[in-house]
Structure formats: C-alpha cells, structure tokens
Design a protein around this motif. Sequence first.
Motif, PDB file in Angstrom:
ATOM      1  N   SER A 568       0.845  -1.199   0.000  1.00  0.00           N
ATOM      2  CA  SER A 568       0.000   0.000   0.000  1.00  0.00           C
ATOM      3  C   SER A 568       0.883   1.254   0.000  1.00  0.00           C
ATOM      4  O   SER A 568       2.092   1.170  -0.181  1.00  0.00           O
ATOM      5  CB  SER A 568      -0.890  -0.010   1.252  1.00  0.00           C
ATOM      6  N   GLY A 569       0.247   2.381   0.219  1.00  0.00           N
ATOM      7  CA  GLY A 569       0.990   3.634   0.346  1.00  0.00           C
ATOM      8  C   GLY A 569       1.624   4.064  -0.955  1.00  0.00           C
ATOM      9  O   GLY A 569       1.083   3.871  -2.050  1.00  0.00           O
ATOM     10  N   ASN A 570       2.818   4.639  -0.851  1.00  0.00           N
ATOM     11  CA  ASN A 570       3.469   5.194  -2.041  1.00  0.00           C
ATOM     12  C   ASN A 570       4.072   4.124  -2.946  1.00  0.00           C
ATOM     13  O   ASN A 570       4.624   4.441  -3.999  1.00  0.00           O
ATOM     14  CB  ASN A 570       4.547   6.196  -1.628  1.00  0.00           C
ATOM     15  N   VAL A 571       3.991   2.861  -2.531  1.00  0.00           N
ATOM     16  CA  VAL A 571       4.465   1.779  -3.415  1.00  0.00           C
ATOM     17  C   VAL A 571       3.292   0.857  -3.764  1.00  0.00           C
ATOM     18  O   VAL A 571       3.491  -0.339  -4.016  1.00  0.00           O
ATOM     19  CB  VAL A 571       5.603   0.978  -2.748  1.00  0.00           C
ATOM     20  N   LEU A 572       2.102   1.410  -3.784  1.00  0.00           N
ATOM     21  CA  LEU A 572       0.901   0.606  -4.032  1.00  0.00           C
ATOM     22  C   LEU A 572       1.106  -0.321  -5.226  1.00  0.00           C
ATOM     23  O   LEU A 572       1.488   0.107  -6.316  1.00  0.00           O
ATOM     24  CB  LEU A 572      -0.282   1.545  -4.296  1.00  0.00           C
ATOM     25  N   TYR A 590      -6.557   0.227  -4.229  1.00  0.00           N
ATOM     26  CA  TYR A 590      -6.302   1.068  -3.065  1.00  0.00           C
ATOM     27  C   TYR A 590      -6.725   0.336  -1.786  1.00  0.00           C
ATOM     28  O   TYR A 590      -7.790  -0.278  -1.716  1.00  0.00           O
ATOM     29  CB  TYR A 590      -7.085   2.376  -3.203  1.00  0.00           C
ATOM     30  N   GLY A 591      -5.877   0.433  -0.760  1.00  0.00           N
ATOM     31  CA  GLY A 591      -6.192  -0.181   0.546  1.00  0.00           C
ATOM     32  C   GLY A 591      -6.087  -1.687   0.570  1.00  0.00           C
ATOM     33  O   GLY A 591      -6.890  -2.334   1.262  1.00  0.00           O
ATOM     34  N   PRO A 592      -5.103  -2.292  -0.118  1.00  0.00           N
ATOM     35  CA  PRO A 592      -5.033  -3.756  -0.146  1.00  0.00           C
ATOM     36  C   PRO A 592      -4.552  -4.313   1.199  1.00  0.00           C
ATOM     37  O   PRO A 592      -3.855  -3.655   1.969  1.00  0.00           O
ATOM     38  CB  PRO A 592      -4.025  -4.026  -1.254  1.00  0.00           C
ATOM     39  N   GLU A 593      -4.911  -5.573   1.427  1.00  0.00           N
ATOM     40  CA  GLU A 593      -4.508  -6.239   2.680  1.00  0.00           C
ATOM     41  C   GLU A 593      -3.866  -7.599   2.383  1.00  0.00           C
ATOM     42  O   GLU A 593      -3.043  -7.709   1.499  1.00  0.00           O
ATOM     43  CB  GLU A 593      -5.722  -6.359   3.611  1.00  0.00           C
ATOM     44  N   ASP A 594      -4.273  -8.598   3.092  1.00  0.00           N
ATOM     45  CA  ASP A 594      -3.647  -9.924   3.124  1.00  0.00           C
ATOM     46  C   ASP A 594      -3.849 -10.694   1.808  1.00  0.00           C
ATOM     47  O   ASP A 594      -4.644 -10.280   0.941  1.00  0.00           O
ATOM     48  CB  ASP A 594      -4.282 -10.700   4.286  1.00  0.00           C
ATOM     49  N   LEU A 595      -3.153 -11.841   1.662  1.00  0.00           N
ATOM     50  CA  LEU A 595      -3.243 -12.696   0.476  1.00  0.00           C
ATOM     51  C   LEU A 595      -3.574 -14.139   0.859  1.00  0.00           C
ATOM     52  O   LEU A 595      -3.190 -14.626   1.929  1.00  0.00           O
ATOM     53  CB  LEU A 595      -1.923 -12.683  -0.300  1.00  0.00           C
ATOM     54  N   HIS A 596      -4.262 -14.826  -0.060  1.00  0.00           N
ATOM     55  CA  HIS A 596      -4.634 -16.236   0.139  1.00  0.00           C
ATOM     56  C   HIS A 596      -4.715 -16.893  -1.225  1.00  0.00           C
ATOM     57  O   HIS A 596      -5.264 -16.330  -2.172  1.00  0.00           O
ATOM     58  CB  HIS A 596      -5.977 -16.312   0.870  1.00  0.00           C
ATOM     59  N   TYR A 597      -4.166 -18.109  -1.367  1.00  0.00           N
ATOM     60  CA  TYR A 597      -4.118 -18.783  -2.667  1.00  0.00           C
ATOM     61  C   TYR A 597      -4.897 -20.091  -2.641  1.00  0.00           C
ATOM     62  O   TYR A 597      -4.822 -20.878  -1.702  1.00  0.00           O
ATOM     63  CB  TYR A 597      -2.670 -19.050  -3.057  1.00  0.00           C
TER      64      TYR A 597
END
Length: 629
Positions: A568-572, A590-597
């Motif tokens: 997130s942030g300036n390296v979105l 915008y506003g990404p969080e966790d990952l799941h596969y």
Amino acid sequence: MRCGSVLPPLLLLVIGVASCGTDSPAQVVDGLGTSDALPLLPDGRQHDSLLAPDAPSDGDMNPGSDNTVGDGSAADIHAADGETTAPLPDAVDTQTAPPEVGDLTKDSDSAPELPSLPDLYWEDKTTEETPATCPTPCDDGNKCNGAESCDPAVGCISGTPLTCDDADKCNGAESCDPAVGCIPGAPLACDDGNQCNGTESCNPASGCVAEAPLACDDGNVCNGKETCNPATGCVPETFPACPTAVPECGQSGGAGAAAKNKVVPAEAGGFRLYDEDTWTSTSSIIDGIVAHPSVQQVTLDDVVANLNRVATKVTNVAGTECFHIGFTWNSGDNAVEYWYPQGITGTADAFDGGDYNGHKLGIVSWYHKPEVEGTAFNKGVRLAIYDVTSMSDIDYRLVLLVEPFMNGGTPDFKAVPIHAGGLAWFGGLLYVADTTTGFRVFDMNRILEVQTGNNDWIGKISDASGYHAHNYRYVIPQVGRYKLCSGSCCTRFSFVSLDRSTIPPTLLTGEYSADSISGRLVRWQLDEATGRLATKDGRVQASYAVFPGIDNVQGALSWNGQYYMSCSGNVLGLYTAKEGQTLAKRGWPYGPEDLHYSKSSDNLWSLTEHPGSRYVFAVKLASITAGCN
C-alpha cells in the motif's frame, strides 16, 4: 643345723647330725638307740651302703642276702609305710658320732633344728630334660610376616602376618614392605575427568561410585538446547546474530541487509516461539461452557446452513491488474467505520481438495475500533465466513472470536482485542496473527452457539441470562497460543499466509513498516499430523527468512519459491519475484490487505479495507506471474 630341730616324721632318713657341742655324744632319735657308726633303717637294720667306702655295690650283692633291702635293689630303701626314699649320699663319715640333737621326746617344748641340706643329702640319679633353646633373636627382620616369639618348649614361633588392608577402598590399596611394614596406598582417583557423566564419589566399601549425569537442560525451551562438554560441563545453545530489523522492533544494528526491490535471504536462526500449551486446559473450560443450557456446540455445517447476509458480485475492482472475480459486502458492512477487514483465508488453505463438504468457503477477519464506535470496551475480532461456491449467490455470516478463561470458578469467555492482520486455516485450526506476540489459534471444530439480544454483553452474564457474545450468534473459541520467546530476535506478525507447496506446509509471516525496506518474511513449519506448529527441542524455530526489499507490505504469500507482496501507500501494487530476483510490479487496488491462494482454482485472493470501497477479489496467479498478458 640348729640343735633341737626335728625332722618331719614322714622323712624317714638316716642322717649324720652335726655336732651341737664339742663333746656332745650321739643320741638315739625317737628311741632307736645309739650307734657307733650308722643310723638305722626304719626296720632297725643298718644301711649297708654306708658300712665302708669299699662296700660292694648293689650289683655285687647276692640276692636274698642280709644286704638286700626291700626288692633287692641297693638303690632303693623302703620305708615302713612302703614309700621309696631317695638314695643316701655316697660318702658319710661313719667314724664320727652324730652330734647331740637333744631330747626329742614328746614332752619337748621345742623341736630340734635339722642340719642344713647341703651337709646331708642323697644323690638324685634321675635323668634331667635339656631345655629347648631359641636363636637370638627369633625376629627374622621381616615385618610383613608378623613378630616372631620364643617358646622354651619348641623354640621360635612365627608371628601373625601383618594385615595392612584397612578395608577402605577409597584411600588406596595398602601394601607391606618387609623393612618398614604397612605402606598406605594411593587414594582412589574416581574422577574420570568427564563433567557430563556426573561427579564421581567414593564408597569405602565398594570404591568409586558414579553419580547422576549432569542435567544441563534448564527447562527453558526459548534459550535453546543445552549440551554438555566433557571438559567444561554445560554449554548453552548459541543462536546466529539477528538480521537487520524494521524500526518498530527497536533493534540496534543487525546482520545482513535488505536490497531495495530485490528478494534476498535473511538469517532465520534467531527467530523462535514457544507454545503456551493451553490446549488441554482450554478444552476443559470449553466443556464447562457447553455444559450450560444457554450454549450449544455446533459444526461449520450449521453455520454454513445459517449464512444470513448477502454479498454482491463485482466485475472489476479499480486499479487491479489481471482481475478475475470479486464481490463486495452488504451496504452496512461495506460502510461501517468501527470494524475493519484485514486477513483472509479459505477452504483452499484448510483442505487439500479446496472445499468443505462441497462448499468453497472463505474467511475474512475484522478488528474493532471502540474509540470510533464510542464503546467503553473492545469487541475484539469478528470473522466473515462466506461461500463463493457460486459467484452469483454469495452469502456470509459474521461470528465472533473469543478467548475462554476461568472467571473465578466459572468457565467463561471474553473478546480477543487484536489487529488480526492475517489468517491461515489449516485443518481444524485457524491461525490468527497477533502483531507483537505471535499466533492465536482457534478451533473450527468447536464452534459454539450462544444467546443474542444484547450488543454489550460478553461471556456468562448469569445463570438465567446465560452466555452472550455482543449479539453474535456464533463464537469460535481460542484453544492455543504461540508467543515470541523473550530471547528471540524481534519479528512482527503483521500478516500470515499458508504455503502448501513446501514440505511440510509452512506459515509465512511478515512485517509492515511504512518507511523501511528491512521488513522480513519468516517461514514456520507445520506439523501435518496435528495441525500445530512443528517444534524443535520444545520450541518453534523459524525455518527460513528473506528480505522482500520493499516497504508498506500489507500481506505476502509464497508458492513454489515465488514471492508475492501486497503493498500500500506510495508503493501501491502487487510485487512478485523469486529469491535473488528484482521485484516485478502489478496494478493493485487502493487499501489492499492480506493474500490467500487456492491451488484448485489458481485464484490469488485479497481484499481492501477502507469503508465504502471494501472488496474481496481474486486474480489468477499464473497471469500475475506472466505479466497479466
């Protein structure tokens, strides 16, 4: 001999009496009369051996002659009572009259004194034994065979051999020197120089005794496994230097460094957790809760059958490259400002087949902001369990996470006030990231149905009111917890994901930092048989770590050695690379969080957190890796 002495009556000897005076005539003793020559024998005869110096010997005498006395032996003179007298002296002056001995009548007031024996005796012709003689000295000079002595009858006698052994095995084996006697032995050296097998001691009766081996284990799994060096004793386990850390750790310095926009290895040996081991005790508390009539234990099937909220499918999420599918929550949950979604997992993590009884389920964690809601208490973490088996019919339900505890003597539960930035579902256990401490583990097989109707009540209110959970119908209880060891290198648990491509499967945790690229991704092995974290020497040891080379990481995942970072942030963006490679960037919302596969569908799932723009969406992992072409 003094005049007036008298012989004992039984000593019937004929003696020459010394003169008591110059002219004293000889006198008759006991009325036997006088004699000019010899005293008489008891039978009145003269002793023929005293007749003259040349008198024939008894051997010249004829048997039966008047010269024969008694049994015919001239050597024997028989007294009247039949006793044998000793031989008379060989020469007595027969010409001299015996001296006067005075009146020996019965009326005499005093007995005459006998002459001295040297003047009147007979020869003893018996054979004398020669006494034994001993060498001088008997001592042979050998102190070991004892002190010799002398017995006049037999001569030198051997002594008792010297006993040097004092029966004490500890002071050594005594020996004997013929010249000096007993010599002490060298004390028994029981110490074998090995500190690990214990301090040897000595028993006087049996000798060296082995003591208990050195117990080096101090019972603290966090400081490593103590070993033993035979020369120095216990040796603590040493851990590698901690790698460079994010500022949030407060660590000064560190080994290795991150490389910007590149995945590079980091030292993992210093990261370790310990198991609080509350599995059994917590299970007993849950049993006590279930025993109350207001509580019923249910299954995940019961929850899935009662999903009571409807999600809406979307065909795009702004900014997402390689978008595949997605949905948004109902309007209330999409807009609520005091609950924020964070972590994500699903049945593709939990089960090899990717579904639960034909349902493709997902779970998203939401943490509570009491300061925004205006409540005096933190409601902790709730989960949204959703079913995306059909994207045209997406339902979900909110349940609450709770921590069982004993409230005095009452089994009870309370909310879990943590950030819950990541989730990983493995088997029947749900791992929830606890930012500064480690993992909390919840049992998906012990879901409890409780009472509803009050937003503020939590736990057991009373026997009559029963158990409540902030108006949530279902609660999932915490059953275990893993915490960072006090001596561990600092690491933060901002998020977590499951990697089923490793053997064994592993959890991948990571650190969020807004300004530093020194965040690490750390790998923890799972025990497939129990679903718990694998342990080494009683602790949970990180198996691997890397620097992802980028900041603002909100979630990360690995699969077959490829790393994916949701930033997130300036390296979105979504960044991907293998170890040693430079990161590749993909468009991300915008506003990404966790990952799941999900391996079965190749869907890489994520979510966004901000109110009004909350989505759950998936991209194809293969497309992200290939560049979304």
